[in-house]
Scaffold this motif. Sequence first.
Motif, mmCIF file in Angstrom:
data_model
loop_
_atom_site.group_PDB
_atom_site.id
_atom_site.type_symbol
_atom_site.label_atom_id
_atom_site.label_comp_id
_atom_site.label_asym_id
_atom_site.label_seq_id
_atom_site.Cartn_x
_atom_site.Cartn_y
_atom_site.Cartn_z
ATOM 1 N N PRO A 69 9.634 2.359 -10.235
ATOM 2 C CA PRO A 69 10.082 2.408 -8.670
ATOM 3 C C PRO A 69 9.493 1.480 -7.826
ATOM 4 N N LEU A 70 9.889 1.048 -7.022
ATOM 5 C CA LEU A 70 9.375 -0.248 -6.042
ATOM 6 C C LEU A 70 8.278 0.710 -5.302
ATOM 7 N N THR A 71 7.361 -0.172 -4.891
ATOM 8 C CA THR A 71 6.178 0.124 -4.189
ATOM 9 C C THR A 71 6.593 0.547 -2.641
ATOM 10 N N VAL A 72 6.494 1.699 -2.235
ATOM 11 C CA VAL A 72 6.811 1.981 -0.830
ATOM 12 C C VAL A 72 5.961 1.822 -0.007
ATOM 13 N N GLY A 77 9.368 -6.087 5.472
ATOM 14 C CA GLY A 77 9.671 -7.265 4.963
ATOM 15 C C GLY A 77 9.031 -7.385 3.400
ATOM 16 N N LYS A 78 7.783 -6.900 3.228
ATOM 17 C CA LYS A 78 7.083 -6.965 1.904
ATOM 18 C C LYS A 78 8.155 -6.107 0.895
ATOM 19 N N MET A 79 8.792 -4.967 1.300
ATOM 20 C CA MET A 79 9.611 -4.161 0.477
ATOM 21 C C MET A 79 10.785 -5.112 0.118
ATOM 22 N N LYS A 84 14.483 -8.362 -3.599
ATOM 23 C CA LYS A 84 14.989 -9.593 -3.849
ATOM 24 C C LYS A 84 14.661 -9.844 -5.233
ATOM 25 N N SER A 85 13.374 -9.652 -5.499
ATOM 26 C CA SER A 85 12.792 -10.227 -6.954
ATOM 27 C C SER A 85 13.565 -9.606 -8.040
ATOM 28 N N LEU A 86 14.163 -8.650 -7.743
ATOM 29 C CA LEU A 86 14.926 -7.827 -8.996
ATOM 30 C C LEU A 86 16.122 -8.806 -9.213
ATOM 31 N N VAL A 87 16.515 -9.530 -8.456
ATOM 32 C CA VAL A 87 17.771 -10.349 -8.718
ATOM 33 C C VAL A 87 17.505 -11.875 -8.822
ATOM 34 N N LYS A 211 13.773 6.642 3.085
ATOM 35 C CA LYS A 211 13.357 6.634 4.393
ATOM 36 C C LYS A 211 12.839 5.565 5.070
ATOM 37 N N ILE A 212 12.771 4.478 4.341
ATOM 38 C CA ILE A 212 12.378 3.429 5.103
ATOM 39 C C ILE A 212 13.403 1.945 5.283
ATOM 40 N N LEU A 213 13.993 2.156 4.121
ATOM 41 C CA LEU A 213 15.172 1.136 4.238
ATOM 42 C C LEU A 213 16.394 1.854 3.897
#
Length: 496
Positions: A69-72, A77-79, A84-87, A211-213
Amino acid sequence: MAAGGGRYFCTAGRGMEPFLAREVRARLGATEVDYITGKVFFSTEAEPGELRKLKSGERLFLLLKKRTPLTVSRNKGKMLQEIKSLVTEEPKYWLDVISIWRNFHGHEEKKDDVSQENQLPLKRKSEEETNIATKRQKTEQVRETVSEECQAGAGEGCVVPERKSDQDCRTESETPLEDPSESSGEKPIANSEQLNFSFRVSCRCSGAIAKILPSQEIGRAVGVALMKQCGWRVDLRYPDLEIFVHLNDIHSVVGIPLFRLPLANREYIKTAGLRSTVAWAMASLAEISAGASVLDPMCGLGTILLEAAKEWPEACYWGADISDSQLEGADVNIRTAGLMDKIELLKASVKALPLPSESFDAVISDIPFGKKFKITKDIQLLPDILQEMERVLRVGGTIVLLLSQDLHKRMDGITKCAENDSPNAISDGASETATAKALNVDGNSSSSVNGVEESCLSSQRAHFGSLVPDGIYGVSLGKTDAFIYKYRKISTAGNR
């Protein structure tokens, strides 16, 4: 490498993951098989025609990325940069996967049927106008599939989208994405041939990240990154390919759907009844062999018989039902599937079947509990139904039944179950691990789900007449849960 060589994942209804894990090994010779709730991951070099034959899965994808899982954080912007790095990571791997996708669909020649479906809106409209009488039922099945994927992750807040509000899960914003190569002067990392690709991003996020994005903002960020990375153009209505992004508290997954329609949509079923994937799973448990005689004494629209006869055509099948309308629907389905010489229908009550004793090798049935056909006040008749099924079954044969939660509790009472009678007695994880053990899913798969160790739940259940329990499997039908019971007959009825 074969045309279909690569890493894949396939979505599955809750409780169907072990069935799908076993199937990809047996049918595709798959390796590196692993599953989590709602998804099965595997590698195979099977050709497209073989991949299409999967029966227990919902939608099939080429796997582009699977990670933790991504760091929440509160820094959106950091998230977004991490998303984006996933692709943007491993561009060569992306191009390799796209090459596999092109081989699947014959993109250059436009010969593949799925590619052709995306070319002409008028053709798609024409296809949608066919089989109007059954369209609503199949649409409901697709929505149940989406619902199933949303339910798969515990605590996910995903809402099943209506047809008119796809924006909730897709990046179908009316504002077109700006081509970054035009605004920044940068040239995309792609050759001229790849510039002809059109795409869209389908994003679903749940849990803490949701909850953030919002998913639309995530999809837009991924879309811009792909335009910059590959030089593709956006087409929200009829894209050449779709990028699927699923982010939750369990994993981050990116993939490309191989086929426009779900695998669970059976072209040979005109009128949908029981969920086809569950019907196939039930038939797979019946151990049908060449020359076997198989009965569904409450066949309804015949979905179980159709799935069984398509997969094991060397057996003989009979279906019985007391309802004229159900038998008429089953007859239409059988004719549509071209199985008139494989399946016989008769009108009869399951309480008094006009069939010889010990004449069938397997009995498979969905005990009705739907809105129109169900056992409610007559639930006390369940023992009589079981006894009649037991009577017509040969020694050594199997009975496979699908029961609702209410009937599941009733069955516990009939068999003098030593366990708790609560419908929650078999948790999602327990049902999956019991299934895994019964199906001999090897160590490459998740043999312990949600922290529940393997345990054969059926081992605690008592005999019923000459029937010995041989497995209980919790599955989801989308809007409700159900249980598949398997029994084996060890002696002539009444002579335990």
